[in-house]
Design a protein around this motif. Structure first.
Motif, short mmCIF file in Angstrom:
data_model
loop_
_atom_site.label_atom_id
_atom_site.label_comp_id
_atom_site.label_asym_id
_atom_site.label_seq_id
_atom_site.Cartn_x
_atom_site.Cartn_y
_atom_site.Cartn_z
N GLY A 35 43.76 25.95 28.65
CA GLY A 35 44.10 26.50 29.95
C GLY A 35 44.53 25.48 30.97
N ARG A 36 44.88 24.25 30.56
CA ARG A 36 45.42 23.24 31.48
C ARG A 36 46.70 22.68 30.86
N ALA A 93 54.98 28.22 27.84
CA ALA A 93 53.61 27.84 27.49
C ALA A 93 52.60 28.49 28.43
N LEU A 94 52.92 28.55 29.71
CA LEU A 94 52.03 29.21 30.67
C LEU A 94 51.98 30.71 30.43
N ALA A 95 53.10 31.29 30.04
CA ALA A 95 53.13 32.73 29.76
C ALA A 95 52.26 33.07 28.55
N ARG A 96 52.25 32.20 27.53
CA ARG A 96 51.42 32.44 26.35
C ARG A 96 49.94 32.33 26.68
N ASP A 97 49.60 31.44 27.61
CA ASP A 97 48.21 31.28 28.06
C ASP A 97 48.18 31.60 29.55
N ASN A 98 48.30 32.90 29.86
CA ASN A 98 48.54 33.27 31.26
C ASN A 98 47.30 33.19 32.15
N LYS A 99 46.24 32.60 31.66
CA LYS A 99 45.09 32.29 32.51
C LYS A 99 45.02 30.78 32.78
N ALA A 100 46.06 30.07 32.38
CA ALA A 100 46.05 28.61 32.48
C ALA A 100 46.37 28.15 33.89
N VAL A 101 45.96 26.91 34.19
CA VAL A 101 46.39 26.18 35.38
C VAL A 101 47.60 25.34 34.98
N GLY A 102 48.68 25.45 35.75
CA GLY A 102 49.89 24.69 35.46
C GLY A 102 50.13 23.62 36.52
N ALA A 149 55.49 33.72 34.20
CA ALA A 149 54.28 33.41 33.45
C ALA A 149 53.07 34.19 33.96
N ARG A 150 53.04 34.47 35.24
CA ARG A 150 51.96 35.25 35.86
C ARG A 150 50.58 34.60 35.66
N ASN A 151 50.54 33.29 35.55
CA ASN A 151 49.24 32.62 35.48
C ASN A 151 48.67 32.47 36.88
N PRO A 152 47.37 32.28 37.02
CA PRO A 152 46.74 32.42 38.35
C PRO A 152 46.95 31.25 39.30
N LEU A 153 47.22 30.02 38.78
CA LEU A 153 47.25 28.87 39.69
C LEU A 153 48.22 27.82 39.16
#
Length: 549
Positions: A35-36, A93-102, A149-153
């Motif tokens: 997630g990072r 990559a962020l879309a595949r792990d959409n709870k990740a911090v980018g 990606a819709r990841n949170p942060l």
């Protein structure tokens, strides 16, 4: 130039660092944390206007992120196709792990054209403005990838405000990068203020990235504190010639090293200690103690007040800081009931101060009964030090409109509900103790953010404003407090309107709206008045009460 001459003076704030916790030291990079995810780019090998530091900056940032558990993709001296592909891969990559911090970091040349920002790949050959869009890489491509990606942060760091990369044969009137508002869940950080440029530097790293690398190592430091400390250090090292800038819409907390969770009991102790310290620093005449205070808690409950005092002290010492260029025109915004439908104008960042003779008339409406309950008029009598006196002098606020003393004897400890500098997405805390005329005390805590830039219509007229949303609690009884305020700092320092709701057990038990019904401008302030003459008392003021705190 002055910034170059002071480039290596980064030890000037060493005295302040003693107030911080020891920096974390990593013997080896840990395994990446799920997630990072990070993309780090350093472009310096340009055919025209090559840069010394971006490659080294990028490698150092990549190493620091790996130490923090990020899975890092590093690109050095990337041509256009490689840069575009890397950005698309980062978003995927962020879309595949959409709870990740980018985290996206770019060091190299960057330019703006028609309010759009472009990173320049090393194979760009810019001869005319049309070449910028054709050969550069639009930052919008990155932001679109993050949105999908819709990841949170996400953190987007652009150390891309270098001097003119085009040589003597090409000039653009648009310096530096254009101001952008951070997309949802994103902190957007620039190495210097929009519309300004910074030197590449002569040390091992650029001034901005050098300080960023240091602050990323502070254990448990919330990411917004990291960038506030970087901004302070860069400003002081460059004597105001380079001031980093951020736009944030973060909702969650994040720290590069360790957790950033809240401990309310610890925060209460910090508030009490900071309140005592601020009462001794509020009239400080040297920058060092103010810098130390801000660095210790950059997002503390007096940090905005301390930053303004530091600004005053530095101006008195001759600092002429760069000013951020105005942002692009805004699109339509949702407004409050009765507001104008036209879009709000952009804000240049130049706010007005209170002025003697200004007159603010308000009406108060009970939101539950929809009836008017009071009217009041306050006239600015004078400004003495960091206090503004009204009417006969019995009502006092600070320079931004926060209550100090009411005519009935109610008093407030210093606090920062209203502040000096507003920007979309900005967040800050406020806490204070109210002492009633009978000596009883009550504590209140708020978390605030600038939620929107919008046009609002009131009985006093139509104003382009910032909407501030605050959520808080009465510390003794536990009542939940909701505040929404509208301010137009480029027009006046007093607030335009404020809505207040009090909830107990989830139910609204009281609510009111205070709105401006008449305003009259005053005279510019030349000097702080001494023993001002009180005007005749207005009969509307006799029933004044501290209705909105």
């Amino acid at each position: 130039m002055q910034a170059r001459r002071t480039f290596q003076q980064t030890t000037a704030l060493g005295i302040c660092l003693a107030l911080l916790m020891p920096l974390a030291v990593s013997a080896a990079a840990p395994e990446p944390v799920a997630g990072r995810i990070a993309l780090v780019i350093g472009n310096g090998a340009y055919a025209t206007a090559p840069l010394v530091n971006p490659a080294g900056d990028a490698r150092a940032v990549a190493d620091r992120l790996r130490e923090a558990g990020f899975r890092v993709t590093l690109k050095v001296d990337a041509p256009r196709r490689e840069l575009q592909d890397a950005i698309r891969g980062f978003g995927d990559a962020l879309a595949r792990d959409n709870k990740a911090v980018g985290v996206f970091y770019y060091a190299g040349h960057g330019v703006q054209l028609n309010w759009r920002n472009f990173m320049l790949p090393v194979d760009a050959r810019i001869q005319r403005p049309a070449d910028i869009a054709a050969q550069g890489v639009d930052v919008g491509l990155l932001l679109e990838s993050l949105a999908r990606a819709r990841n949170p942060l996400n953190l987007v760091i652009l150390d891309a405000c270098r001097n003119n990369p085009f040589g003597r044969d090409f000039r653009t009137d648009e310096r530096g990068l254009s101001q952008l508002d951070a997309p949802p869940g994103t902190l957007l950080a620039y190495a210097t203020a929009p519309g300004n440029t910074a030197d590449d530097g002569e040390g091992a790293h650029g001034l901005y990235t050098d300080n960023l690398l240091k602050e990323m190592k502070v254990p448990g430091a919330p990411v917004e504190d990291v960038f506030k400390r970087v901004r302070l250090a860069v400003r002081r090292a460059s004597e105001g010639a380079q001031i980093p800038w951020e736009s944030t819409s973060l909702e969650g907390d994040f720290a590069f090293v360790g957790g950033s969770g809240r401990d309310l009991s610890r925060e209460q102790k910090e508030f009490e200690a900071d309140l005592a310290a601020w009462n001794t620093l509020r009239e400080a005449s040297t920058p060092e103690p103010l810098e130390a205070f801000i660095r210790q808690r950059p997002s503390g409950k007096f940090a905005e007040l301390a930053q303004h005092r530091l600004d005053v002290v530095l101006r008195q010492r001759g600092e002429k800081p760069v000013q951020a260029a105005a942002p692009p025109p805004l699109g339509p915004e949702m407004c409050v009931p009765g507001a104008a439908t036209a879009k709000a104008a952009s804000y240049s960042g130049q706010g007005l101060a209170f002025r003697p003779g200004e007159r603010y008339s308000y009406r108060t409406v009970d939101l539950l009964k929809q009836t008017e309950t009071a009217r009041s008029t306050d006239t600015v009598l004078g400004i003495v030090g960091d206090e503004v006196q009204y009417n006969d002098g019995s009502k006092v606020t600070d320079l931004f409109g926060n209550n100090v003393r009411a005519p009935d004897g109610t008093r407030w400890t210093p606090y920062q509900f209203f502040i000096n500098d507003y920007a979309l997405g900005k967040r800050w805390p406020a806490q204070f103790i109210v002492t009633q005329p009978d000596g009883s005390k009550a504590g209140v805590r708020f978390e605030l953010r600038v939620a929107a830039r919008e046009r609002i219509t009131l009985p006093a007229g139509t104003f382009d404003s910032y909407r501030i949303e605050a959520r808080g609690v009465a510390l003794a009884g536990g009542a939940q407090l909701e505040r929404t305020a509208w301010v137009a700092p480029e027009r006046m320092r007093g607030f335009l309107a404020m809505e207040n709701l009090v909830r107990k057990g989830g139910a609204v038990v009281s609510g009111e709206r205070i709105e401006l019904i008449e305003y009259a401008a005053g005279a510019p302030v030349a000097t702080s008045p001494v023993a001002p003459v009180a005007p005749e008392k207005n009969k509307e003021q006799s029933g004044w009460r501290p209705s909105f705190y």
